[in-house]
Scaffold this motif. Structure first.
Motif, PDB file in Angstrom:
ATOM      1  N   CYS A   1      -4.951  69.101  23.619  1.00 20.80           N
ATOM      2  CA  CYS A   1      -5.379  69.373  22.245  1.00 20.80           C
ATOM      3  C   CYS A   1      -6.783  68.847  22.055  1.00 20.80           C
ATOM      4  CB  CYS A   1      -4.453  68.681  21.248  1.00 20.80           C
ATOM      5  SG  CYS A   1      -2.735  69.129  21.427  1.00 20.80           S
ATOM      6  N   PRO A   2      -7.792  69.658  22.363  1.00 22.01           N
ATOM      7  CA  PRO A   2      -9.178  69.171  22.297  1.00 22.01           C
ATOM      8  C   PRO A   2      -9.589  68.760  20.890  1.00 22.01           C
ATOM      9  CG  PRO A   2      -9.013  71.335  23.358  1.00 22.01           C
ATOM     10  CD  PRO A   2      -7.704  71.061  22.736  1.00 22.01           C
ATOM     11  N   ASN A   3      -8.893  69.275  19.876  1.00 20.78           N
ATOM     12  CA  ASN A   3      -9.290  68.972  18.505  1.00 20.78           C
ATOM     13  C   ASN A   3      -8.560  67.766  17.915  1.00 20.78           C
ATOM     14  OD1 ASN A   3      -6.934  70.256  18.601  1.00 20.78           O
ATOM     15  ND2 ASN A   3      -7.548  72.033  17.329  1.00 20.78           N
TER      16      ASN A   3
ATOM     17  N   ASP B   1      -1.024  63.163  25.760  1.00 19.11           N
ATOM     18  CA  ASP B   1      -2.224  63.932  26.062  1.00 19.11           C
ATOM     19  C   ASP B   1      -3.216  62.987  26.734  1.00 19.11           C
ATOM     20  OD1 ASP B   1      -3.938  66.017  26.239  1.00 19.11           O
ATOM     21  OD2 ASP B   1      -3.894  66.505  24.091  1.00 19.11           O
TER      22      ASP B   1
ATOM     23  N   LEU C   1      -9.089  64.461  19.031  1.00 16.19           N
ATOM     24  CA  LEU C   1      -9.737  63.360  19.738  1.00 16.19           C
ATOM     25  C   LEU C   1      -9.381  62.015  19.107  1.00 16.19           C
ATOM     26  CD1 LEU C   1     -13.307  64.886  20.083  1.00 16.19           C
ATOM     27  CD2 LEU C   1     -11.766  64.314  21.973  1.00 16.19           C
TER      28      LEU C   1
ATOM     29  N   TYR D   1      -7.136  69.012  30.861  1.00 17.61           N
ATOM     30  CA  TYR D   1      -6.989  68.057  29.755  1.00 17.61           C
ATOM     31  C   TYR D   1      -8.238  68.111  28.909  1.00 17.61           C
ATOM     32  CZ  TYR D   1      -3.215  66.282  32.638  1.00 17.61           C
ATOM     33  OH  TYR D   1      -2.086  66.170  33.387  1.00 17.61           O
ATOM     34  N   PRO D   2      -8.185  67.778  27.651  1.00 14.62           N
ATOM     35  CA  PRO D   2      -6.941  67.493  26.907  1.00 14.62           C
ATOM     36  C   PRO D   2      -6.199  68.755  26.525  1.00 14.62           C
ATOM     37  CG  PRO D   2      -8.839  67.267  25.491  1.00 14.62           C
ATOM     38  CD  PRO D   2      -9.404  67.583  26.834  1.00 14.62           C
TER      39      PRO D   2
ATOM     40  N   TYR E   1      -7.369  62.191  27.158  1.00 18.49           N
ATOM     41  CA  TYR E   1      -8.737  62.481  26.711  1.00 18.49           C
ATOM     42  C   TYR E   1      -9.703  61.726  27.607  1.00 18.49           C
ATOM     43  CZ  TYR E   1      -6.562  64.440  22.603  1.00 18.49           C
ATOM     44  OH  TYR E   1      -5.809  65.201  21.773  1.00 18.49           O
TER      45      TYR E   1
ATOM     46  N   SER F   1     -14.076  68.080  27.928  1.00 14.98           N
ATOM     47  CA  SER F   1     -12.986  69.033  27.793  1.00 14.98           C
ATOM     48  C   SER F   1     -12.766  69.734  29.110  1.00 14.98           C
ATOM     49  CB  SER F   1     -13.297  70.036  26.679  1.00 14.98           C
ATOM     50  OG  SER F   1     -14.496  70.718  26.998  1.00 14.98           O
ATOM     51  N   ASN F   2     -11.618  70.376  29.224  1.00 18.22           N
ATOM     52  CA  ASN F   2     -11.252  71.103  30.439  1.00 18.22           C
ATOM     53  C   ASN F   2     -11.368  70.232  31.684  1.00 18.22           C
ATOM     54  OD1 ASN F   2     -10.647  73.418  29.035  1.00 18.22           O
ATOM     55  ND2 ASN F   2     -12.784  74.120  29.064  1.00 18.22           N
TER      56      ASN F   2
ATOM     57  N   PRO G   1     -18.615  67.944  20.763  1.00 17.06           N
ATOM     58  CA  PRO G   1     -17.839  69.153  20.970  1.00 17.06           C
ATOM     59  C   PRO G   1     -17.933  70.118  19.807  1.00 17.06           C
ATOM     60  CG  PRO G   1     -16.420  67.242  20.614  1.00 17.06           C
ATOM     61  CD  PRO G   1     -17.820  66.735  20.762  1.00 17.06           C
TER      62      PRO G   1
END
Lengths: 333, 110
Positions: A274-276, A222, A278, A271-272, A224, A234-235, A291
């Motif tokens: 999986c934002p959760n 992933d 980090l 990306y990412p 970040y 994010s995004n 976030p």
């Protein structure tokens, strides 16, 4: 046999038996022999060897009667020179044999080597199995995988090794020609093995090089992105110099296929994944945009399954890692 | 007793003796010895003996061209050879008569 040929053969054989004499003496001794052989041949029935005895015996008698001991003058004919050279090499080998013995802890080096013979038989069986595999599948590995099957490999290895041992135990009783043939075949097998292992080593090296050179980011799952203040973004979309999207990581790490497809349809690949999850968490600071406001202060924002990787090579985020610059920069995307 | 053992000691004398009246080539000398009764003399022994006697200076040699086959090497006694024949002959006769007397005394059949 042709009469003249028989006489020549007999003469040659006697000559060989007298090879150690100096040429002058030998010629003198043999001077009368052609005529004598002709007389004997003309006289009656039977082969020369039957009437005169074997050439070696004739030569020995001639030498004895002429009052010549075992002469040691070096001979000059090609046969003789080869014979002398062979004797010298044997002598040198014998000396080396005795001298190398104590180094190995034996009286003679050959005693030690003889003990290694069964080991050679096993190795020979292994090499034969490998040769059969290479000839049929042209694959060289540690196991002779005939048809790619490990079971077949073990079976063939067993059969070849047992056969080689069986042969080895009977080798001493074989005819000299066969033994020389076996020796040459053994040398060929060793060469084959060296070449094969060398090639196998090269394949291994190339493989490792490729993993480094062609996919340096294979381990990346992933991506970040953080802004200058340490705020996670994010995004994020990544592009290469040609404007093509950069595909990294495993898009399905957090989402199943359908959910990911829905996300892509809505916002495009970002990306990412999986934002959760980090890897860094930011300590709360005035005006810092985080976030998920409710989860910022704790190191595990979403429970054990969503915890940041504990085995991560990077240190846990701490206050010292937190940005000290002026807060307020807001990521736009 | 095996004659070949005895022959070893007296072959020199025998060869000198058969060359006393007439020179001869190897096979000829062999034939003379056999005709004289030394059936068991070996071909190679005769040739070896000829060479040794020649080396010892007791024989002279010459080659006679042959019409068919290889040239023949003839052997003949020189002065030293004749001298040696006389001396060795006496030695042998003495030895032989001693042996005869020894056997006669004990009644061993001839």
């Amino acid at each position: 046999m042709n009469v003249a040929t028989e006489q020549e053969a007999y003469l040659e054989a006697v000559k060989r038996a007298l090879a150690d004499l100096d040429p002058t003496t030998r010629e003198e001794l043999l001077e009368d022999l052609p005529e004598h052989l002709a007389e004997v041949a003309a006289e009656g029935e039977g082969s020369l060897a039957e009437r005169l005895g074997p050439p070696d015996a004739y030569a020995a008698e001639l030498r004895l009667a002429a009052g010549l001991g075992a002469a040691t003058t070096p001979a000059r004919g090609l046969d003789d020179r080869i014979a002398v050279a062979v004797r010298r090499v044997r002598g040198a080998l014998g000396v080396a044999d005795r001298k190398a013995g104590p180094v190995l802890g034996y009286g003679k080096a050959s005693e030690f080597l003889r003990l290694l013979l069964p080991a050679w038989w096993v190795l020979r069986g292994y090499l034969v199995a490998m040769a059969i595999t290479v000839l049929t599948t042209s694959q060289f590995g540690l196991l002779p995988r005939l048809g790619g099957s490990t079971l077949a490999a073990v079976l063939m290895l067993t059969v070849c090794v047992l056969a080689s041992i069986w042969l080895g135990r009977r080798e001493a009783r074989l005819r000299p020609v066969v033994r020389v043939g076996l020796g040459l075949a053994g040398v060929g097998l060793v060469l084959f093995g060296l070449v094969g292992f060398d090639k196998a080593d090269q394949y291994g090296t190339v493989y490792i090089d490729q993993t480094y050179s062609t996919n340096q980011y294979e381990y990346v799952q992933d991506v970040y992105a953080y802004d200058e203040n340490g705020n996670p973004l994010s995004n994020v979309r990544l592009f290469d110099q040609d404007g093509n999207p950069i595909q990294l990581g495993d898009p399905y790490r957090c989402l199943n296929v359908d959910d990911y497809q829905a996300k892509v349809d809505a916002t495009g690949p970002t990306y990412p994944h999986c934002p959760n999850r980090l890897p860094y968490l930011i300590a709360p600071q005035p005006g810092l945009r985080v976030p998920d406001r409710g989860a910022v202060v704790t190191p595990t924002p979403d429970g054990p399954t969503e915890a940041p990787p504990t085995a991560s090579p990077v240190p846990e985020p701490s206050a010292t890692a937190a940005p000290t610059g002026t807060p307020g920069a807001t990521p736009t995307n | 007793m095996d004659t070949t053992q005895l022959l070893k000691g007296v072959l020199d004398l025998a060869v000198l003796a058969v060359l006393k009246d007439e020179d001869g080539y190897g096979y000829d000398i062999l034939r003379r010895l056999r005709t004289a009764g030394l059936e068991e003399v070996g071909d190679a022994s005769v040739y070896g003996t000829l060479r040794r006697l020649f080396q010892a200076g007791l024989l002279n040699t010459y080659v006679v061209p042959s019409e068919e086959g290889p040239h023949r090497k003839y052997y003949g006694l020189n002065a030293a050879g004749r001298d040696q024949l006389n001396r060795a002959g006496k030695t042998w006769r003495g030895f032989a008569s001693t042996m005869d007397a020894l056997l006669d005394e004990r009644g061993v059949a001839a």
